[in-house]
Design a protein around this motif. Structure first.
Motif, PDB file in Angstrom:
ATOM      1  N   GLY A  19     -29.703  50.818  29.050  1.00  0.00           N
ATOM      2  CA  GLY A  19     -28.291  50.109  27.586  1.00  0.00           C
ATOM      3  C   GLY A  19     -28.508  49.488  27.189  1.00  0.00           C
ATOM      4  O   GLY A  19     -29.190  50.617  26.330  1.00  0.00           O
ATOM      5  N   THR A  59     -20.504  52.576  23.417  1.00  0.00           N
ATOM      6  CA  THR A  59     -21.038  51.465  24.243  1.00  0.00           C
ATOM      7  C   THR A  59     -22.174  50.784  24.635  1.00  0.00           C
ATOM      8  O   THR A  59     -22.157  49.764  25.015  1.00  0.00           O
ATOM      9  N   GLY A  62     -21.860  49.176  27.951  1.00  0.00           N
ATOM     10  CA  GLY A  62     -20.446  48.390  28.203  1.00  0.00           C
ATOM     11  C   GLY A  62     -21.598  46.666  28.126  1.00  0.00           C
ATOM     12  O   GLY A  62     -20.067  45.907  28.371  1.00  0.00           O
ATOM     13  N   GLU A  79     -19.628  56.642  25.192  1.00  0.00           N
ATOM     14  CA  GLU A  79     -21.565  57.221  24.926  1.00  0.00           C
ATOM     15  C   GLU A  79     -22.320  58.800  24.897  1.00  0.00           C
ATOM     16  O   GLU A  79     -21.350  59.170  25.534  1.00  0.00           O
ATOM     17  N   ASN A  84     -27.346  55.538  29.532  1.00  0.00           N
ATOM     18  CA  ASN A  84     -26.861  54.649  29.203  1.00  0.00           C
ATOM     19  C   ASN A  84     -25.832  55.012  29.869  1.00  0.00           C
ATOM     20  O   ASN A  84     -24.777  54.094  30.564  1.00  0.00           O
ATOM     21  N   ALA A  88     -22.715  52.018  31.449  1.00  0.00           N
ATOM     22  CA  ALA A  88     -21.726  52.295  31.672  1.00  0.00           C
ATOM     23  C   ALA A  88     -20.386  52.223  32.177  1.00  0.00           C
ATOM     24  O   ALA A  88     -19.873  51.031  32.467  1.00  0.00           O
ATOM     25  N   VAL A  99     -15.345  55.892  30.662  1.00  0.00           N
ATOM     26  CA  VAL A  99     -16.296  55.908  29.627  1.00  0.00           C
ATOM     27  C   VAL A  99     -16.215  57.156  29.387  1.00  0.00           C
ATOM     28  O   VAL A  99     -16.842  57.626  30.342  1.00  0.00           O
TER      29      VAL A  99
END
Length: 252
Positions: A19, A59, A62, A79, A84, A88, A99
Motif C-alpha cells: 500500500g 490512492t 486506499g 492507482e 496496490n 485499494a 478503484v
C-alpha cells in the motif's frame, strides 16, 4: 555490538512494504518528519464538505481516502502501481468507491466534467487531463514531492541523482497548471527536515521509494550504509532535507 546490531537492522528492513503505509518506521519513531507549514487534509476538507463528486488520484492502498469519511456520494480513485490495486479495492470497494487502474496520466477513464473535486497527494498527473474531467469552477488540490527531496541520502550513499527530476518545483508546477486552464491558485512550498534514527529505517524507506535511488539494494550499498550506521550511533540520528509543495487551483 556495532557490527551485529548493524546486521540486525538490515535484516529488519526486509519487512514487507505494501500500500502506501510507512507506519512500520514512522509510528515506531524510527523516522520523523518536521511538520509542514500547511495541512493537506485541511485543504482537502475545506472543499470536501460541499463536494458532490470527488476523485482521489494515486490512492495507494486506499489508506488515506478511507480516513476521510463521510465522502461525496460519487467518489472514485485511481492507482497506477499494480501491487496496490487489489489492496485499494479490498479497502475501498466496501465503501462504494471504485478503484481504476491507470497507466497513462493523459488518459483517465472518466467523462468530461465528471468531478467537482480532484485530490492528488504525491501522484503524477496531466494538468490538461485533470482539467478535462473537472466541472467548471471545479477544484484541483495536489501535494507533490519536489525534485530535491532527500538528496542528502543520495550524497551519503554515493548514489547518482536524477537531475532532470530536480527541476520539479512549485514554480514549474504552477506554470503548467495555469497553461492548462486553471486560475485562482493558492500554493506553498517547504523543505522540512526528516530524521532517521537507525540505518534499517533508511533501507526500508529507500526500498519503498525506488525512484530515489535506482536499483537500490543493501548488498550494493552495504559499506556506505555501515558508515551511516556509525554516524547515527555517534549522533543519535541523521537529518536530511525533504521537499514538498501544495497547490489548489480552480478550473476556469
Amino acid at each position: 555490538m556495532t557490527e551485529g546490531y548493524f546486521q540486525f537492522l538490515l535484516k529488519q528492513a526486509d519487512t514487507r512494504f505494501e500500500g502506501w503505509d510507512f507506519s512500520y518506521i514512522s509510528d515506531t519513531g524510527r523516522m520523523a518528519t518536521e511538520p509542514f507549514p500547511w495541512s493537506y487534509t485541511n485543504w482537502v476538507l475545506q472543499e470536501l464538505f460541499h463536494s458532490k463528486s470527488m476523485l482521489d488520484m494515486g490512492t495507494g492502498g486506499g489508506e488515506y481516502l478511507s480516513k476521510l469519511l463521510p465522502l461525496p456520494n460519487f467518489t472514485a480513485a485511481t492507482e497506477g502501481y499494480k501491487p496496490n490495486i487489489q489492496i485499494a479495492r479490498k479497502r475501498l470497494n466496501p465503501l462504494g468507491i471504485e478503484v481504476y487502474e491507470v497507466e497513462d496520466d493523459s488518459k483517465l477513464p472518466f467523462k468530461e466534467a465528471q468531478f467537482d473535486l480532484v485530490i492528488n497527494r504525491h501522484e503524477s498527473y496531466s494538468p490538461a487531463e485533470v482539467n478535462r474531467i473537472l466541472q467548471n469552477e471545479g477544484i484541483f488540490i495536489t501535494q507533490q514531492v519536489g525534485g530535491t527531496d532527500n538528496v542528502q541520502l543520495n550524497e551519503l550513499l554515493g548514489a547518482p541523482m536524477d537531475f532532470g527530476y530536480a527541476e520539479w518545483k512549485l514554480a514549474k508546477a504552477v506554470e503548467d497548471i495555469k497553461a492548462a486552464g486553471f486560475t485562482n491558485m493558492e500554493s506553498e512550498e517547504a523543505y522540512p527536515l526528516t530524521r532517521f534514527y537507525d540505518v534499517g529505517a533508511i533501507c526500508y524507506y529507500l526500498k519503498a521509494i525506488p525512484w530515489q535511488i535506482d536499483n537500490f539494494s543493501i548488498e550494493t550499498y552495504e559499506s556506505q550504509l555501515y558508515k551511516i550506521h556509525k554516524i547515527i550511533e555517534e549522533n543519535g540520528y541523521i537529518e536530511v532535507k525533504s521537499h514538498r509543495f501544495i497547490i489548489k487551483a480552480v478550473k476556469k
